[in-house]
Design an enzyme around this catalytic site. Structure first.
Site, PDB file in Angstrom:
ATOM      1  N   SER A   1       0.829  -1.197   0.000  1.00  9.62           N
ATOM      2  CA  SER A   1       0.000   0.000   0.000  1.00  9.62           C
ATOM      3  C   SER A   1       0.868   1.253   0.000  1.00  9.62           C
ATOM      4  O   SER A   1       1.737   1.401  -0.857  1.00  9.62           O
ATOM      5  CB  SER A   1      -0.968  -0.024   1.186  1.00  9.62           C
ATOM      6  OG  SER A   1      -1.910   1.021   1.087  1.00  9.62           O
ATOM      7  N   HIS A   2       0.674   2.152   0.962  1.00  8.24           N
ATOM      8  CA  HIS A   2       1.358   3.451   0.954  1.00  8.24           C
ATOM      9  C   HIS A   2       2.625   3.458   1.814  1.00  8.24           C
ATOM     10  O   HIS A   2       3.207   4.528   2.031  1.00  8.24           O
ATOM     11  CB  HIS A   2       0.402   4.517   1.505  1.00  8.24           C
ATOM     12  CG  HIS A   2      -0.030   4.230   2.919  1.00  8.24           C
ATOM     13  ND1 HIS A   2      -1.021   3.325   3.206  1.00  8.24           N
ATOM     14  CD2 HIS A   2       0.406   4.705   4.111  1.00  8.24           C
ATOM     15  CE1 HIS A   2      -1.187   3.267   4.518  1.00  8.24           C
ATOM     16  NE2 HIS A   2      -0.335   4.091   5.099  1.00  8.24           N
TER      17      HIS A   2
END
Length: 546
Positions: A135-136
């Site tokens: 993800s981030h």
């Protein structure tokens, strides 16, 4: 496929090293060097064992499919470790006797979709799917998400996979690993599944507009992919629909994420897409996280559709389609959102943090006869019943595009303002903050008071706060609450809860102004002062008691 085992060294690895890779319903770890004090934990060999363990789990779930007929798809986001982990996953799958279908750069939602698509040309449906993403998280991290046609695997399955992976790893030998490389070369097929996936998004918008080929003609829509995997949305979705996409930015994949963190919750990321909208006089801005399972938007005036505003917008759209339906959200949504949903004729079911928790609760409600069509978190994870309860950031934005396209085809002339008008009436707090109160797991107070873990200590803090609130006539506990302690008072509310994974008590406060928010903060501080293992420095700083 490059050779990984020309000189094989199989390091000894403790079982706990595998189990530590679990992050709820995902696997996360450090995949490359580059950050001091963060040694690699998700090695190629560990990844290979995890992939083989997924096949072992699949065989148990799909008893009717012979293992040599099983197919597993593999995709990845833009991280710099993606290619080497894709090869490790491929070796693990091939060694376990399944066919491997590589998609290359892909989105997480597309990987789940590959278990549902019926298209022999693309070797679909596959029996299972693995997305390589973190993800981030920072550039040195990576991870794995797993899907079957029933959806993403849950926490229990992830633990099971990691335990199986440890057993598989213990039995790795030089000969086995060399043989696996040969099998991998023979079993891999490569297809452009993203072309098929994006065509379904385009078709959905065309259908919503009455089968008009270019229903977004005349709209100027900019995309910010944050150098993740979402750059496809401009050229493969918006442009075929007739939209102008000039001014879109950071569409090229770059796993160092040089421009901003690809995270719709990140303030700099939202400022970035807002600037792009205003600088280009665009009708709409769209932003994705790294693997496109989260998204947010910005209207033509620069107003964000994020967090409560995005949930309100999606709720308004879904309630037009399904009057009276229940909207399931996470626990940190606002009181104003509840009033908004109820005013639109819906029911707000505020549940727990964690996108899987929210989705599973919506599925459960439907199973007991309460209709729910939307499960959505403030983080930007949103899932719809019509889309197999998949949290798909691209599909979420397609629902917005459907609204634009349908309004345009009706000839109303209102344009992109329709989205802004849909959230008119949402009451928004004047002051919002989140503080993180950390528990020191080794603090003497845990031992002296015989708390077995930081989680037990945190629960004691919450119970003490609940008792304090009961004796304060200016405060009122939420009558229905599924996570932590949620309290209204002083023209606002606060929620103190235990983090899903860490020794932290996040404190969310919303009020009409800072002064009232401080009053709520003081109530919390007064109640938790008797817990010295709880670091309240951020709360003291907020209320002015430094």
């Amino acid at each position: 496929m490059t050779s990984a085992h020309s000189s094989i060294i199989i390091p000894d690895v403790e079982k706990n090293a595998f189990l530590k890779l679990q992050n709820g319903s995902d696997i996360r770890g450090v995949a490359v060097d580059g950050v001091q004090g963060e040694p690699i934990s998700l090695t190629d060999l560990i990844t290979e064992a995890i992939a083989a363990a997924f096949v072992s789990l699949l065989k148990g779930k799909k008893m009717h499919v012979a293992s040599n007929q099983m197919k597993v798809s593999v995709g990845h986001d833009s991280r710099i470790s993606a290619q080497k982990l894709q090869e490790a996953v491929t070796r693990g799958l091939a060694g376990a006797g399944v066919d491997v279908i590589q998609y290359g750069l892909a989105s997480t939602p597309a990987m789940f979709n590959s278990t549902l698509t019926d298209n022999a040309e693309f070797f679909c449906p596959v029996d299972g799917s693995i997305m390589i993403t973190a993800s981030h998280l920072p550039f040195n991290r990576n991870g794995l998400k797993f899907f079957t046609n029933a959806g993403g695997l849950g926490k229990a399955d992830i633990k099971d996979i990691l335990e199986r992976a440890f057993d598989i790893y213990k039995n790795f030998t030089d000969d086995y690993l060399r043989n696996v490389e040969r099998k991998a070369m023979e079993s891999v097929k490569k297809v452009d599944y993203m072309a098929l996936y994006t065509s379904t998004l385009v078709a959905a918008v065309q259908k919503a507009a009455g089968n008009i080929e270019k229903p977004l003609e005349g709209f100027h829509i900019v995309v910010d992919a944050g150098n993740g995997a979402g750059g496809f949305f401009a050229a493969k979705v918006l442009e075929p629909l007739g939209a102008i996409t000039s001014g879109s930015q950071f569409l090229d994949p770059d796993g160092l994420f040089p421009n901003h963190i690809p995270n719709p919750e990140h303030k700099e990321a939202m400022r970035s897409i807002t600037r792009a909208v205003l600088d280009n006089n665009a009708d709409l801005g769209i932003i994705f996280d790294t693997d496109v399972d989260r998204s947010a938007a910005v209207d033509s005036s620069g107003k964000e559709f994020n967090r409560n505003r995005l949930i309100a917008l999606m709720s308004a759209i879904v309630l037009e389609e399904h009057p009276g339906t229940t909207i399931v959200t996470d626990s940190v949504t606002s009181d104003g959102l509840t009033a908004f949903i109820e005013k639109k004729g819906g029911r707000h079911h505020r549940f727990k943090r964690g996108y899987k928790n929210v989705i599973d609760e919506a599925i459960r409600l439907n199973s007991v006869g309460e209709e729910s069509h939307l499960a959505i978190e403030t983080s930007g994870h949103g899932a719809l019943k019509e889309n197999h309860w998949l949290d798909d950031g691209a599909y979420l934005m397609v629902k917005l595009l459907n609204k634009l396209a349908s309004v345009k085809s009706s000839g109303s002339g209102i344009g992109s303002r329709i989205l802004t008008d849909l959230v008119d009436g949402l009451e928004e707090a004047g002051f919002v903050t989140e503080l993180r109160l950390k528990i020191e797991p080794t603090h003497l107070d845990l031992k002296e008071r015989a708390f077995g873990s930081f989680r037990d200590y945190g629960e004691a803090v919450l119970q003490h706060l609940a008792n304090a609130v009961d004796s304060d006539t200016k405060l009122q506990k939420a009558p229905v609450n599924y996570e932590g302690i949620r309290v209204s008072g002083h023209g606002g509310w606060f929620l103190l809860r235990l983090s899903l994974h860490d020794p932290v008590l996040p404190l969310n406060i919303e009020a009409s102004n800072r002064e009232d928010a401080v009053k709520l903060g003081l109530a919390v501080l007064s109640a938790v002062k008797g817990f010295p293992a709880l670091d309240t420095s951020s709360l003291k700083n907020f209320v002015g008691e430094t």
